[in-house]
Each structure stands twice: as structure tokens, then as C-alpha cells.
Write a protein that holds these residues in place. Structure first.
Motif, PDB file in Angstrom:
ATOM      1  N   TYR A 179       0.839  -1.137   0.007  1.00 36.50           N
ATOM      2  CA  TYR A 179      -0.064   0.140  -0.108  1.00 36.50           C
ATOM      3  C   TYR A 179       0.721   1.268   0.027  1.00 36.50           C
ATOM      4  CZ  TYR A 179      -3.648   3.395   0.960  1.00 36.50           C
ATOM      5  OH  TYR A 179      -4.618   4.229   1.158  1.00 36.50           O
ATOM      6  N   ILE A 180       1.736   1.337   0.746  1.00 33.30           N
ATOM      7  CA  ILE A 180       2.744   2.425   0.927  1.00 33.30           C
ATOM      8  C   ILE A 180       3.632   2.681  -0.417  1.00 33.30           C
ATOM      9  CG2 ILE A 180       4.949   3.360   1.836  1.00 33.30           C
ATOM     10  CD1 ILE A 180       4.477   1.869   4.494  1.00 33.30           C
TER      11      ILE A 180
ATOM     12  N   LYS B 240       9.195   8.936   3.729  1.00 30.24           N
ATOM     13  CA  LYS B 240      10.091   8.327   4.706  1.00 30.24           C
ATOM     14  C   LYS B 240       9.212   7.593   5.800  1.00 30.24           C
ATOM     15  CE  LYS B 240      13.335  12.294   3.805  1.00 30.24           C
ATOM     16  NZ  LYS B 240      13.851  13.452   4.386  1.00 30.24           N
ATOM     17  N   ILE B 241       9.827   6.693   6.231  1.00 28.93           N
ATOM     18  CA  ILE B 241       9.090   5.554   7.187  1.00 28.93           C
ATOM     19  C   ILE B 241       9.903   5.547   8.490  1.00 28.93           C
ATOM     20  CG2 ILE B 241       8.134   3.313   7.599  1.00 28.93           C
ATOM     21  CD1 ILE B 241       8.282   3.058   4.630  1.00 28.93           C
ATOM     22  N   ALA B 242       9.228   5.762   9.508  1.00 28.91           N
ATOM     23  CA  ALA B 242       9.831   5.442  11.231  1.00 28.91           C
ATOM     24  C   ALA B 242       8.841   4.522  11.494  1.00 28.91           C
ATOM     25  CB  ALA B 242       9.601   6.649  11.956  1.00 28.91           C
TER      26      ALA B 242
ATOM     27  N   ASP C 180      10.714  -6.891   3.247  1.00 34.18           N
ATOM     28  CA  ASP C 180      10.707  -7.692   2.218  1.00 34.18           C
ATOM     29  C   ASP C 180       9.821  -7.018   1.145  1.00 34.18           C
ATOM     30  OD1 ASP C 180      12.640  -9.237   3.267  1.00 34.18           O
ATOM     31  OD2 ASP C 180      11.264 -11.120   3.820  1.00 34.18           O
ATOM     32  N   GLY C 181       8.694  -6.666   1.709  1.00 34.33           N
ATOM     33  CA  GLY C 181       7.759  -6.049   0.891  1.00 34.33           C
ATOM     34  C   GLY C 181       8.129  -4.580   0.181  1.00 34.33           C
ATOM     35  N   LEU C 182       9.101  -3.947   0.716  1.00 33.78           N
ATOM     36  CA  LEU C 182       9.508  -2.651   0.078  1.00 33.78           C
ATOM     37  C   LEU C 182      10.424  -3.179  -0.850  1.00 33.78           C
ATOM     38  CD1 LEU C 182       9.807  -0.208   3.287  1.00 33.78           C
ATOM     39  CD2 LEU C 182       8.103  -0.287   1.092  1.00 33.78           C
ATOM     40  N   GLY C 183      11.179  -4.128  -0.680  1.00 29.37           N
ATOM     41  CA  GLY C 183      12.370  -4.840  -1.481  1.00 29.37           C
ATOM     42  C   GLY C 183      13.323  -3.647  -1.714  1.00 29.37           C
TER      43      GLY C 183
ATOM     44  N   ALA D 127      13.718  -0.217   0.238  1.00 28.74           N
ATOM     45  CA  ALA D 127      13.545  -0.488   1.859  1.00 28.74           C
ATOM     46  C   ALA D 127      14.511   0.647   2.362  1.00 28.74           C
ATOM     47  CB  ALA D 127      14.333  -1.829   2.164  1.00 28.74           C
ATOM     48  N   SER D 128      15.141   1.500   1.545  1.00 28.52           N
ATOM     49  CA  SER D 128      15.770   2.535   2.187  1.00 28.52           C
ATOM     50  C   SER D 128      14.740   3.772   2.381  1.00 28.52           C
ATOM     51  CB  SER D 128      16.668   3.289   1.101  1.00 28.52           C
ATOM     52  OG  SER D 128      16.072   3.469  -0.039  1.00 28.52           O
TER      53      SER D 128
END
Length: 411
Positions: free
Chosen positions: A168-169, A177-179, A197-200, A203-204
Motif C-alpha cells: 500500500y505504501i 520516509k518511514i519510521a 521484504d515488501g518494500l524490496g 527498503a531505504s
């Protein structure tokens, strides 16, 4: 009468006598905890301690089995449900599990609550070949039949949840940017792995993370530190108590990121209401169960049955607490397994039946979601739907998502 006819008539009489007996009279098989009259089921729940909000799971199970007994039991046998407080403490869980198995001689441990407690008793129960069935935790480790054939989870696992949020993100906030805040245990690590894993390759996007111990009285310092990262998405994988604290702290700090909340902490009664419904508005989470407070289910037969059950067997239970719906659905799954066991109430057969469920429709699951297991698939539910809180209730967000991860032994 000539004597030569006597053997014939004796044989006929014997056959008639045998025919009058139940067909399965010689086929009944029992392990400790099962008899012609009784099935003894053990459970651990945190009736005290930092996760006491989950104590409702044990109370709901007790209420459900009272209903089963009032209706005649399972194949004529009444359920004796024995539930002990482990205070969400692994050492206490080990002590209580040993008591249930060695002293009380229960047939199985069912729906014991929490990742730390279940992890602490998993090896013991598998060594003793005692079913640890439908664990009340989303950790991926409950779906590892190669290493722990006597342990099975029930709800979608944490890695599936993380993958669903990542999808979804990426679709809606590709430059965010994710915290992350997560509980420092196997469950928390599963959730982090699922999101990564989902961001692949992206992931950064995760720019800050903080883990916390369940024993910490408050997570305020973690929230303040994560705010300083400049993240515009906050993912919270925490217990109900910590989730309520996090939502309140976000409001106090006037930090307004897009919030993703763990599916185990979506209760309006024990999380969102204490945190402030206005503060929770816009939060995204996931569901796989019907919300009986949603008008969409006002004429739904399963929702009506759930309401009737709550009114009669758990009248002091909060119907706004979605955990009661969860416990009701899991109990129906166990009921199906035990019915299929018939008169073979051995621990081995219990696991055999639990691992042979095909498209089983359980009351209160969302339409399209069914129970499926096999000898190699110990994840009964692997679908979910994202939901968003509108300030009063959770609303569906898109279609069902399949978050299949596979065997824990291969991840």
C-alpha cells in the motif's frame, strides 16, 4: 431340534447382538485429556500484567465452551476448559504449561496468548507431542511444521501484515520516509522483515526504527526520537496498551504522519477510545473479521449470532472490542476440528484434522476469506483487507490482499 442347527442359530444370535452395539464401539481412541464424557483443554492468558487487555481471549473461550456444553458438547462429550494466568511472562508460561500437561493432563493447549509466552513453551509441548493449537499470536514461527509439527497458528502472520502495508505504501506514498516502532520479540522482528521484504529495493524508505521492551512503562521517549527523523509515515507494531500510548503521544507532539497500526491493536474499546477517537482518525490497519459495529453487517446472520452469544454468555464483554470477534471465530474453528476427530481423540489425530482444512467457512470471517491448511501449510488464514479509522469506526480500504509468506521454515 437337530443338533447340527445349533451352531447356525448361535452364530445368528451373536451377529444380532453385535449389530445392536454402536458401530464404532471398539474404535474409540483416547489420549490423556479425553474420555467418553470429557475433553480437557488448557489455555494460558495474561489476566494480569502489561498485556492484560488480551485476557479477554481466555474469557471468551471459556464463555464459548459453556455454550458448547449447554448445547450437548462435542459428539456427546463436554468441554472442561482450564485457563491460567501467565501475566505475559515467559517463565510463568512455562510453569503453567507444565502444570496443564503434567498435572491437569489436558488433551491440548489451545489459543494461548502472545509471542513471548508461546515461544517459551513451544519446544516443551512439541517434545511431549501435545498440540499447541491456534496460537493467539501472529508470529510466523507458528507455521513451521518441519520443525514444530505440534504447533499451529490461526490468524494472518506478522510478515503478511508487513508485506500488505509495504504494498500500500509503495502504491500510495512512493516517496515517503518511514519510521517504525516495534516490540522486541519474534513478532516484532517478523513485522519488520515483512515490511522490508515488501518494500524490496525501496527498503531505504525506512529512515528510523526503535524497538521497545514490554516491561517499559511508557514508549513516549521512542515516539519523540522517531519524530526527529523527519518521517512522514509511522508504523506501530505494539501491544494495545503501547498502541494507545503511541497515538496519544503523536497528538501531544503534534506529529501528524500517516499511521499504520498493528492489526492486533485495532480495538476501539481498549486502544482507540483510550487514545482519543479524534487522535486515531485516519489510522490505517488491517482486518480479516467482520466488525459487528459496522452497519454493513446489521442484517448479517453470523453477526446476529455473535451478538446473541455475547448477550447470553459474556454479557459484561465489550462488543466494541474486536478481540471478542476474533476469539469467537477461532473457537468455531476448533469446534470444527474436534467434530471431525469423532471418537479418535488422540493428539495425533487432532493435528491431522487441523492440518486438513479445505475452504472452511468460519463465522465472522470477511466474505471471501476461508480457512485452508495442509501438512505443509500451517497458516490457516493468509488474506486480509486494509481498513482506515474514520473517527467512529473502521472502514474498508480496497480489496482483499493475499499476504502469503510460506512455511516459516523457509523464511
Amino acid at each position: 431340534m437337530p443338533r447340527r442347527y445349533l451352531p447356525h442359530f448361535a452364530a445368528v444370535g451373536l451377529a444380532a447382538s453385535l449389530a445392536a452395539l454402536p458401530a464404532n464401539a471398539t474404535e474409540k481412541k483416547y489420549d490423556p485429556g479425553a474420555t467418553d464424557q470429557e475433553i480437557k483443554i488448557g489455555n494460558l492468558a495474561p489476566y494480569s500484567g502489561p498485556a492484560s487487555a488480551y485476557g479477554i481471549i481466555g474469557r471468551l473461550a471459556a464463555a464459548f465452551f459453556r455454550k458448547v456444553n449447554d448445547e450437548g458438547g462435542i459428539n456427546g462429550r463436554k468441554i472442561t476448559f482450564m485457563s491460567y494466568d501467565d501475566a505475559f511472562s515467559p517463565p510463568k508460561a512455562v510453569e503453567q504449561a507444565r502444570k496443564l500437561v503434567e498435572s491437569d493432563e489436558v488433551l491440548m493447549i489451545y489459543q494461548s496468548v502472545g509471542t513471548p509466552s508461546n515461544a517459551a513453551i513451544q519446544k516443551f509441548l512439541n517434545a511431549r507431542k501435545v498440540p499447541q493449537l491456534f496460537v493467539a499470536s501472529n508470529a510466523t514461527r507458528w507455521g513451521d511444521p518441519d520443525h514444530f509439527p505440534w504447533t499451529m497458528g490461526w490468524q494472518p502472520n506478522f510478515q503478511s501484515e508487513g508485506r500488505a502495508y509495504a504494498k500500500y505504501i509503495l502504491q500510495n506514498y512512493p516517496n515517503a520516509k518511514i519510521a517504525m516502532l516495534w516490540q522486541n520479540d519474534d513478532g516484532g522482528r517478523d513485522e519488520v522483515k515483512g515490511l522490508r521484504d515488501g518494500l524490496g529495493e525501496k527498503a531505504s524508505m525506512i529512515v528510523a526504527e526503535s524497538s521497545f521492551e514490554l516491561s517499559e512503562p511508557t514508549i513516549d521517549a521512542h515516539i519523540a526520537r522517531l519524530k526527529n527523523s523527519g518521517a512522514d509515515i509511522f508504523v506501530s507494531w505494539t501491544t494495545p496498551k503501547a498502541s494507545a500510548q503511541a497515538i496519544r503521544k503523536l497528538a501531544e507532539l503534534e506529529w501528524k504522519p500517516v499511521v499504520f497500526l498493528a492489526g492486533v491493536s485495532t480495538s476501539v474499546a481498549s486502544v482507540l477510545r483510550p487514545a482519543g477517537l479524534e487522535n486515531a482518525k485516519g489510522i490505517i490497519s488491517n482486518a480479516y473479521l467482520k466488525d459487528p459495529s459496522d452497519p454493513a453487517w446489521s442484517n448479517d446472520a453470523a453477526a446476529r449470532d455473535w451478538n446473541a452469544f455475547m448477550d447470553r454468555y459474556l454479557p459484561d464483554g465489550d462488543k466494541a472490542d474486536r478481540v471478542t470477534v476474533y476469539g469467537y471465530a477461532v473457537a468455531h474453528t476448533l469446534l470444527e476440528v474436534l467434530k471431525r476427530c469423532g471418537d479418535d481423540l488422540t493428539r495425533n489425530n487432532i493435528m491431522r484434522q487441523a492440518a486438513n482444512l479445505r475452504d472452511v467457512d468460519v463465522p465472522m470471517l470477511l466474505p471471501g476469506i476461508k480457512i485452508n491448511t495442509s501438512a505443509k501449510d500451517y497458516f490457516p488464514i493468509e488474506q486480509m483487507q486494509l481498513i482506515r479509522f474514520d473517527g467512529q469506526r473502521w472502514q474498508p480500504l480496497g480489496e482483499l490482499i493475499d499476504g502469503e509468506v510460506g512455511s516459516a521454515g523457509t523464511n
